[in-house]
Scaffold this motif. Structure first.
Motif, PDB file in Angstrom:
ATOM      1  N   ASN A  65      38.437  28.464  50.489  1.00 39.05           N
ATOM      2  CA  ASN A  65      39.020  29.607  51.190  1.00 39.05           C
ATOM      3  C   ASN A  65      39.878  30.436  50.233  1.00 39.05           C
ATOM      4  O   ASN A  65      40.137  30.038  49.104  1.00 39.05           O
ATOM      5  CB  ASN A  65      39.884  29.134  52.364  1.00 39.05           C
ATOM      6  N   LYS A  66      40.309  31.579  50.737  1.00 36.53           N
ATOM      7  CA  LYS A  66      41.207  32.480  50.001  1.00 36.53           C
ATOM      8  C   LYS A  66      40.625  32.894  48.652  1.00 36.53           C
ATOM      9  O   LYS A  66      41.348  32.955  47.644  1.00 36.53           O
ATOM     10  CB  LYS A  66      42.580  31.829  49.824  1.00 36.53           C
ATOM     11  N   LYS A  67      39.344  33.181  48.639  1.00 35.09           N
ATOM     12  CA  LYS A  67      38.739  33.668  47.403  1.00 35.09           C
ATOM     13  C   LYS A  67      39.257  35.063  47.095  1.00 35.09           C
ATOM     14  O   LYS A  67      39.317  35.922  47.981  1.00 35.09           O
ATOM     15  CB  LYS A  67      37.213  33.679  47.516  1.00 35.09           C
ATOM     16  N   LYS A  68      39.648  35.281  45.849  1.00 36.94           N
ATOM     17  CA  LYS A  68      40.222  36.562  45.454  1.00 36.94           C
ATOM     18  C   LYS A  68      39.615  37.015  44.133  1.00 36.94           C
ATOM     19  O   LYS A  68      39.530  36.232  43.180  1.00 36.94           O
ATOM     20  CB  LYS A  68      41.737  36.431  45.302  1.00 36.94           C
ATOM     21  N   LYS A  69      39.201  38.272  44.096  1.00 34.81           N
ATOM     22  CA  LYS A  69      38.688  38.844  42.853  1.00 34.81           C
ATOM     23  C   LYS A  69      39.860  39.310  42.011  1.00 34.81           C
ATOM     24  O   LYS A  69      40.664  40.136  42.442  1.00 34.81           O
ATOM     25  CB  LYS A  69      37.742  40.008  43.160  1.00 34.81           C
ATOM     26  N   ILE A  70      39.964  38.765  40.803  1.00 38.67           N
ATOM     27  CA  ILE A  70      41.096  39.069  39.928  1.00 38.67           C
ATOM     28  C   ILE A  70      40.808  40.265  39.034  1.00 38.67           C
ATOM     29  O   ILE A  70      41.651  41.140  38.858  1.00 38.67           O
ATOM     30  CB  ILE A  70      41.455  37.833  39.084  1.00 38.67           C
ATOM     31  N   SER A  71      39.623  40.304  38.449  1.00 37.16           N
ATOM     32  CA  SER A  71      39.269  41.431  37.581  1.00 37.16           C
ATOM     33  C   SER A  71      38.929  42.644  38.439  1.00 37.16           C
ATOM     34  O   SER A  71      38.480  42.510  39.582  1.00 37.16           O
ATOM     35  CB  SER A  71      38.097  41.064  36.681  1.00 37.16           C
ATOM     36  N   ILE A  72      39.141  43.842  37.890  1.00 36.60           N
ATOM     37  CA  ILE A  72      38.943  45.052  38.691  1.00 36.60           C
ATOM     38  C   ILE A  72      37.897  45.995  38.113  1.00 36.60           C
ATOM     39  O   ILE A  72      37.400  46.865  38.825  1.00 36.60           O
ATOM     40  CB  ILE A  72      40.273  45.818  38.878  1.00 36.60           C
ATOM     41  N   SER A  73      37.569  45.860  36.850  1.00 38.82           N
ATOM     42  CA  SER A  73      36.668  46.822  36.209  1.00 38.82           C
ATOM     43  C   SER A  73      35.235  46.325  36.204  1.00 38.82           C
ATOM     44  O   SER A  73      34.980  45.139  35.959  1.00 38.82           O
ATOM     45  CB  SER A  73      37.120  47.089  34.767  1.00 38.82           C
ATOM     46  N   GLU A  74      34.303  47.231  36.450  1.00 37.95           N
ATOM     47  CA  GLU A  74      32.883  46.877  36.418  1.00 37.95           C
ATOM     48  C   GLU A  74      32.433  46.687  34.980  1.00 37.95           C
ATOM     49  O   GLU A  74      32.633  47.557  34.133  1.00 37.95           O
ATOM     50  CB  GLU A  74      32.041  47.970  37.087  1.00 37.95           C
ATOM     51  N   GLY A  75      31.822  45.557  34.728  1.00 36.34           N
ATOM     52  CA  GLY A  75      31.362  45.230  33.387  1.00 36.34           C
ATOM     53  C   GLY A  75      31.407  43.735  33.200  1.00 36.34           C
ATOM     54  O   GLY A  75      31.154  42.969  34.128  1.00 36.34           O
ATOM     55  N   THR A  76      31.761  43.309  32.004  1.00 34.25           N
ATOM     56  CA  THR A  76      31.869  41.883  31.708  1.00 34.25           C
ATOM     57  C   THR A  76      33.327  41.540  31.468  1.00 34.25           C
ATOM     58  O   THR A  76      33.977  42.094  30.585  1.00 34.25           O
ATOM     59  CB  THR A  76      31.022  41.517  30.480  1.00 34.25           C
ATOM     60  N   ASN A  77      33.847  40.626  32.268  1.00 27.92           N
ATOM     61  CA  ASN A  77      35.237  40.187  32.193  1.00 27.92           C
ATOM     62  C   ASN A  77      35.272  38.705  31.852  1.00 27.92           C
ATOM     63  O   ASN A  77      34.621  37.898  32.514  1.00 27.92           O
ATOM     64  CB  ASN A  77      35.943  40.419  33.531  1.00 27.92           C
ATOM     65  N   ALA A  78      36.045  38.365  30.828  1.00 30.01           N
ATOM     66  CA  ALA A  78      36.231  36.967  30.442  1.00 30.01           C
ATOM     67  C   ALA A  78      37.724  36.710  30.309  1.00 30.01           C
ATOM     68  O   ALA A  78      38.461  37.557  29.790  1.00 30.01           O
ATOM     69  CB  ALA A  78      35.514  36.661  29.136  1.00 30.01           C
ATOM     70  N   ALA A  79      38.193  35.553  30.767  1.00 30.01           N
ATOM     71  CA  ALA A  79      39.625  35.279  30.805  1.00 30.01           C
ATOM     72  C   ALA A  79      39.991  34.048  29.988  1.00 30.01           C
ATOM     73  O   ALA A  79      39.207  33.107  29.872  1.00 30.01           O
ATOM     74  CB  ALA A  79      40.088  35.089  32.248  1.00 30.01           C
ATOM     75  N   THR A  80      41.200  34.086  29.424  1.00 25.94           N
ATOM     76  CA  THR A  80      41.817  32.916  28.804  1.00 25.94           C
ATOM     77  C   THR A  80      43.167  32.724  29.476  1.00 25.94           C
ATOM     78  O   THR A  80      44.062  33.573  29.337  1.00 25.94           O
ATOM     79  CB  THR A  80      42.007  33.123  27.291  1.00 25.94           C
ATOM     80  N   PHE A  81      43.327  31.645  30.228  1.00 21.49           N
ATOM     81  CA  PHE A  81      44.517  31.442  31.039  1.00 21.49           C
ATOM     82  C   PHE A  81      45.591  30.668  30.281  1.00 21.49           C
ATOM     83  O   PHE A  81      45.296  29.850  29.402  1.00 21.49           O
ATOM     84  CB  PHE A  81      44.163  30.689  32.321  1.00 21.49           C
ATOM     85  N   SER A  82      46.850  30.920  30.661  1.00 23.55           N
ATOM     86  CA  SER A  82      47.957  30.123  30.142  1.00 23.55           C
ATOM     87  C   SER A  82      47.878  28.728  30.757  1.00 23.55           C
ATOM     88  O   SER A  82      47.140  28.490  31.720  1.00 23.55           O
ATOM     89  CB  SER A  82      49.295  30.777  30.480  1.00 23.55           C
ATOM     90  N   ALA A  83      48.654  27.809  30.209  1.00 21.22           N
ATOM     91  CA  ALA A  83      48.572  26.409  30.641  1.00 21.22           C
ATOM     92  C   ALA A  83      48.870  26.237  32.125  1.00 21.22           C
ATOM     93  O   ALA A  83      48.301  25.364  32.782  1.00 21.22           O
ATOM     94  CB  ALA A  83      49.529  25.559  29.807  1.00 21.22           C
TER      95      ALA A  83
END
Length: 731
Positions: free
Chosen positions: A416-434
């Motif tokens: 539940n509570k799925k949320k889209k974090i990225s906003i721009s159309e294209g390819t988004n890749a993330a590196t998260f803090s610990a």
């Protein structure tokens, strides 16, 4: 072939991108091959050495002092971007008059840094080097080993007190406090026994090289032992010196014997080595092992040779016993990934699987009972970033918006509570803090170079790299936009493609077409991302229309689309590329008599099939480092999709370019490196022989002592000059 997929990530569908105002050749500079392959004119920038630190509030990166030009490693705050500490610089990296390279391979406790000196490639993914440890507090540098032979796969223990490594096919570790070097295995031997590292085929097809793993408490090391004794050797002639030498290595071809694998656990305290019970079957694969949160329980993934059954085994060190907790089967095959995550409660784990037809996230208890399918839908999870266990929030990348796009989402363990974090159309890749409170987002689109930002859950904090210079250079040289399209084949397959139109494009002019193809299982070339091949832009300035189409068998559109080529690699892919060429020939701006195709590796295989099976459609083809019969390729990759030649002889021969050499009509250029350890030069030699026997004229080029990538020095410039001239003269 697992990672040599030529993913240019130029995706989108026909409705994704708006085409900017075309730039005329008169307005822009002319691209040269020297610009691309010698002067590095079109480079894009990255954030060098980025690494999130344990506190979750800071990160490190490699930076350059604007005055002294000296590079240094800085710790910066996520919140304000300020440097809180300069950890070390190049001036700290001299040992016995040796200047060591700068890096950010920190120990888990972040008190030490591992430095690799004189790194030397072995195969495409493995390297060996002299390793050193820098103590950040004292700035003292110590060698990992005083032995004069280089080490492989040096890895800190979780507590940072030791470094494990492989040398001479044996496994060692060094106690950093005492400097004592301990040898764990003693039977390592070249081309026979490997301890703690992988053999050639595991490196290439299961995508890992280091094959030893510290337990969470640093008290044990689990490791692979490969017995290659019965694997046949492959020989490559190295044309150096007065007398050429032979390089021999173990390479299991389709249907031939593989290494025998065993898994062992070494106890540092009592120096005993236990053998993990992985069953009596020797002809099987162990594609992954991973410690659970319990330092006495090891998870072993066991797979049959057909690769359509995957079992999860838990080995208990105290009980010296193994228990099968989960079995997954597939009517085709199962892909291996690194998404397996054991939760800190030691009661649950996460994995991704295609069991419902699309790759999704599942939650199980430690006994293998399914608790929850967390994500669902006709789209794919492409990466599981991890979980914030305090909040029960998962973070992942997916194709939910489009199979040609990548977005970042969060979701809770209940789905539940799925949320889209990225906003721009294209390819988004993330590196998260610990602690997942911050993340670096690397965004690009087909017409936007990498735009790297630091973000919190409230949005962008600041821009780390905007690649403004790359944008300006692209404008200066009149880089053409990528236009997207889709069409439906006569067999009802909906295919996506992109095209690069010639400079000064006129819809009333008929242009020659060069198609680019890779097309292998699970790959994707048509994707909304920046990674450009500027050779295509060079050809577009010369008046060629560049087109790429992802055929059936490519990825990110569900398991059925990807796996429909099972047992018949090359058949449906070639049909789709031929149909794409015919569809192009119907367009008013295409000269249907001047359509060519080229590809590398699997794409070279496809180009070879296209110019033979599609001899009436294609005028010209270039095949670089092609597979020409799957009998010549390795066991793991080939049998995953084809089973063995003994089981599927017709599947191998009915889709081999060698079998259709007599159909060649057009212009064909065949290129290969003589020291290709992956797709052997043998492939091109045998296709050459078949063409000669069929009395078919063709051109060929070989690159002495070059591997599958065919690069180094002036090689790339020479290669693309040769291919360009062939296209200009033959298409």
């Amino acid at each position: 072939m697992n990672k040599f997929i030529f993913i240019f990530f130029l995706l989108g569908n026909y409705a994704l991108a708006q085409t900017p105002k075309p730039i005329t050749l008169e307005d822009s500079k002319k691209i040269t091959l020297e610009d691309i392959y010698k002067n590095n004119t079109f480079k894009t920038n990255v954030v060098a050495g980025f690494r999130s630190m344990n506190d979750g509030k800071s990160y490190v990166s490699i930076e350059t002092n604007p005055i002294t030009k000296e590079r240094f490693v800085a710790r910066r705050n996520y919140s304000d971007g300020k440097i809180s500490e300069e950890l070390f610089s190049e001036k700290d990296l001299t040992y016995n008059n040796i200047k060591l390279p700068i890096g950010t391979d920190f120990s888990p406790d972040e008190k030490k840094v591992l430095i690799a000196y004189q790194s030397e490639k072995i195969y495409r993914y493995s390297t060996k080097a002299f390793y050193y440890v820098l103590d950040l507090q004292t700035k003292k540098i110590s060698p990992v080993s005083n032995n004069k032979e280089k080490q492989l796969y040096a890895t800190f223990s979780p507590d940072g007190s030791k470094v494990g490594f492989v040398r001479g096919n044996d496994l060692f570790y060094t106690d950093l406090a005492s400097g004592e070097e301990v040898q764990i295995t003693h039977d390592g031997k070249h081309n026979e026994i490997i301890n703690g590292g992988t053999d050639w085929v595991y490196q290439e097809e299961f995508s890992f090289t280091s094959a030893f793993f510290w337990s969470p408490d640093s008290k044990q090391i689990a490791f692979y032992r490969f017995d290659e004794t019965e694997v046949k050797e492959f020989s490559m002639t190295m044309f150096t010196g007065l007398y050429p030498s032979e390089y021999k290595f173990k390479y299991p071809k389709a249907g031939e014997k593989n290494s025998t694998i065993s898994i062992h656990v070494y106890n540092l305290a009592n120096k005993n080595t236990s053998t993990v019970d992985i069953g009596s079957e020797k002809d099987q694969y162990i594609p992954r092992i991973k410690w659970t949160q319990d330092p006495n329980i090891l998870c072993v993934l066991r797979m049959n040779r057909h690769q359509n059954q995957l079992e999860y085994l838990l080995w208990n060190e105290k009980k010296q016993s193994t228990n099968i907790i989960l079995t997954e089967t597939d009517k085709y095959y199962i892909d291996i990934n690194d998404d397996l995550t054991f939760l800190k409660d030691n009661k649950h784990f996460l994995l991704t699987s295609e069991q419902d037809g699309y790759n999704h996230i599942y939650l199980y208890n430690i006994d293998g009972k399914l608790i929850q399918q967390i994500t669902k839908g006709n789209w794919e999870v492409t990466k599981l970033y991890g979980i914030n266990e305090e909040t029960g929030t998962l973070y992942f990348q997916s194709t939910e918006s489009s199979p040609l796009q990548r977005d970042i989402y969060s979701i809770n363990l209940s789905g539940n509570k799925k949320k889209k974090i990225s906003i721009s159309e294209g390819t988004n890749a993330a590196t998260f803090s610990a602690d997942f409170s911050y993340y670096v987002l690397n965004y690009s689109s087909v017409n936007t170079p990498p735009y790297i930002t630091l973000n919190s859950n409230k949005g962008i904090i600041r821009v780390l790299e905007d690649n403004h210079t790359s944008k300006e250079v692209s404008k200066e040289y009149g880089i053409s936009p990528r236009d997207f399209f889709s069409f439906t084949t006569s067999e009802g397959a909906d295919l996506n493609g992109y095209m690069i139109k010639p400079t000064n494009f006129n819809k009333d002019t008929k242009y020659p077409v060069l198609m680019f193809v890779y097309g292998g299982p699970g790959s994707q070339n048509v994707v909304n991302s920046w990674t450009h091949n500027y050779w295509f832009d060079y050809l577009a300035q010369k008046g060629y229309l560049i087109v790429c189409v992802d055929n059936r068998g490519t990825g990110f559109r569900g398991a059925e689309f990807k796996k429909m080529t099972y047992l018949e690699l090359g058949k449906y892919e070639t049909i789709d590329q031929i149909e794409a060429a015919k569809w192009l020939g119907e367009q008013s701006y295409v000269d249907k008599d001047r359509i060519g195709i080229w590809g590398w590796s699997y794409g070279g295989y496809m180009a070879s099939l296209a110019i033979t099976k599609g001899a009436d459609v294609f005028k010209t083809a270039i095949a670089v480092a092609p597979v020409t019969n799957w009998r010549f390729y390795d066991s793991i990759y080939t049998e995953r999709y084809m089973r063995t030649p003994q089981e599927n002889s017709s599947g191998y021969d009915n889709n081999s370019p060698i079998s259709f050499a007599n159909k060649l009509k057009g212009n064909f250029l065949l290129i290969h490196g003589t020291a290709d350890d992956n797709v052997h030069f043998q492939n091109s030699i045998m296709l050459s022989e078949a063409l000669i026997n069929a009395n078919k004229p063709f051109d060929q080029a070989y690159y002495p002592n070059k591997n599958h990538s065919i690069n180094g020095g002036n090689t790339s410039l020479h290669l693309y000059t040769k291919m360009s001239e062939f296209i200009f003269n033959k298409l």
